[in-house]
Design a protein around this motif. Sequence first.
Motif, PDB file in Angstrom:
ATOM      1  N   ALA A 108      11.602 -17.108 -42.660  1.00 56.81           N
ATOM      2  CA  ALA A 108      12.185 -17.396 -41.348  1.00 56.81           C
ATOM      3  C   ALA A 108      11.222 -18.248 -40.530  1.00 56.81           C
ATOM      4  O   ALA A 108      10.003 -18.098 -40.608  1.00 56.81           O
ATOM      5  N   GLY A 109      11.769 -19.176 -39.756  1.00 52.95           N
ATOM      6  CA  GLY A 109      10.932 -20.018 -38.900  1.00 52.95           C
ATOM      7  C   GLY A 109      11.529 -21.401 -38.721  1.00 52.95           C
ATOM      8  O   GLY A 109      12.707 -21.642 -38.995  1.00 52.95           O
ATOM      9  N   TRP A 110      10.691 -22.336 -38.260  1.00 52.90           N
ATOM     10  CA  TRP A 110      11.125 -23.702 -37.983  1.00 52.90           C
ATOM     11  C   TRP A 110      10.660 -24.627 -39.106  1.00 52.90           C
ATOM     12  O   TRP A 110       9.506 -24.575 -39.539  1.00 52.90           O
ATOM     13  N   TYR A 111      11.584 -25.477 -39.547  1.00 54.97           N
ATOM     14  CA  TYR A 111      11.293 -26.469 -40.578  1.00 54.97           C
ATOM     15  C   TYR A 111      11.494 -27.853 -39.964  1.00 54.97           C
ATOM     16  O   TYR A 111      12.537 -28.122 -39.350  1.00 54.97           O
ATOM     17  N   GLN A 112      10.492 -28.726 -40.140  1.00 55.39           N
ATOM     18  CA  GLN A 112      10.507 -30.035 -39.491  1.00 55.39           C
ATOM     19  C   GLN A 112      10.497 -31.142 -40.543  1.00 55.39           C
ATOM     20  O   GLN A 112       9.705 -31.115 -41.490  1.00 55.39           O
ATOM     21  N   CYS A 113      11.411 -32.083 -40.357  1.00 54.59           N
ATOM     22  CA  CYS A 113      11.448 -33.289 -41.193  1.00 54.59           C
ATOM     23  C   CYS A 113      10.677 -34.383 -40.443  1.00 54.59           C
ATOM     24  O   CYS A 113      11.020 -34.732 -39.303  1.00 54.59           O
ATOM     25  N   GLN A 114       9.633 -34.920 -41.078  1.00 57.44           N
ATOM     26  CA  GLN A 114       8.772 -35.908 -40.428  1.00 57.44           C
ATOM     27  C   GLN A 114       8.783 -37.230 -41.203  1.00 57.44           C
ATOM     28  O   GLN A 114       8.733 -37.234 -42.433  1.00 57.44           O
ATOM     29  N   VAL A 115       8.828 -38.335 -40.452  1.00 57.50           N
ATOM     30  CA  VAL A 115       8.654 -39.683 -41.024  1.00 57.50           C
ATOM     31  C   VAL A 115       7.407 -40.271 -40.370  1.00 57.50           C
ATOM     32  O   VAL A 115       7.363 -40.466 -39.155  1.00 57.50           O
ATOM     33  N   ILE A 116       6.397 -40.538 -41.174  1.00 56.57           N
ATOM     34  CA  ILE A 116       5.121 -41.041 -40.654  1.00 56.57           C
ATOM     35  C   ILE A 116       5.175 -42.566 -40.589  1.00 56.57           C
ATOM     36  O   ILE A 116       5.255 -43.242 -41.624  1.00 56.57           O
ATOM     37  N   ILE A 117       5.150 -43.100 -39.375  1.00 53.85           N
ATOM     38  CA  ILE A 117       5.212 -44.542 -39.166  1.00 53.85           C
ATOM     39  C   ILE A 117       3.813 -45.122 -39.211  1.00 53.85           C
ATOM     40  O   ILE A 117       3.513 -46.039 -39.975  1.00 53.85           O
TER      41      ILE A 117
END
Length: 361
Positions: A108-117
């Motif tokens: 359980a928790g927060w999942y973050q999708c990241q795009v590194i520019i």
Amino acid sequence: MAWSFLKYFTVVFYLISIANAQRTPTISHITQEQIRDIGGQVDLDCSVHYGQDYPVLWVKYDRLKTTESLPLSTSSGLIIRDSRFSLRYDDASATYTLSIKDIQETDAGWYQCQVIITVSSIISAEVELQVRRPPIISDNSTRSIVTSEGESTQMECYSDGFPPPKISWRRENNAILPTGGSIYRGNILKIPKVHKEDRGTYYCVAENGVGKGARRNINLEVEFAPVVTVPRPRLGQALQYDMDLECHVEAYPPPAITWLKDEVLLSNNQHYRISHFATADEFTDTTLRVITIEKRQYGMFTCKAQNKLGRDEGRVELFETIIPVCPPACGQARYGAATSLAPSIETVAVMFTAYVLYAFR
């Protein structure tokens, strides 16, 4: 001609620059909040336009502690070694899907999708995964209370779980609560003025529809001054026979109990035997056995009980009769753990006849 070519080249270069500017990666879709049971499976999708040339990561992080995050995958595959996790990429929709199977409570928790520019530029979107968990009573809930009659008190009960549990209160044997009714809902049960009848076991029950719920037993001890009751205020017995005088005492803490005759403190000897029987923490039956009654032993007896909150007393009158009263004069009579035989009916009849003749003379 050269001038025309230069103008054409400038326009093309401008259009290419615009095109390149429009190709900055964007996250066009992220899965909405997900709620799953322990042992279930979930897919978290992240669609990234124009992200082929940029690293795309799935990261699990704590919103309360933003510095603590756990990278799970990059564009090429998983970072962590956990067979429950997998990553797949759909080229047609440019979607990165993080799959989790056999879900555990810790997932359980927060999942973050990241795009590194760049080093200092990241675009991201996040989704929360909630895992249904059965209720657990928190340690900061009340365990037991000792209070005095007339004072105010409260019992608190808190629980963790998902969905957030609802708290209700009950009493042992569904007795009526001090608030009225057999059920009270809320984290805090307040009793503005405690009565001795409020003592006993209370149940804090946490329920959220997952599992069987949770329960904690909370013991409420109420300290109160003694209350003495006398079941038989007047008792008669013949000379030379035994008689039991009784008092019932209700008090907490347990009181000191004494017997008096004409304001003289009595103790165990050849004339008297005092016994106390605790039937519960708050109840004591006290018995004074007057042994082989003599003339001077008739009269008023007093049983007194005292604790730190007060005192009370009861009075029992012992008067003379001609006929022996059974029990304890007839049949078997118990003295503590021992048993002794009292005179038989025939013996009593002979003695009674002799007594009548003596009285007549």
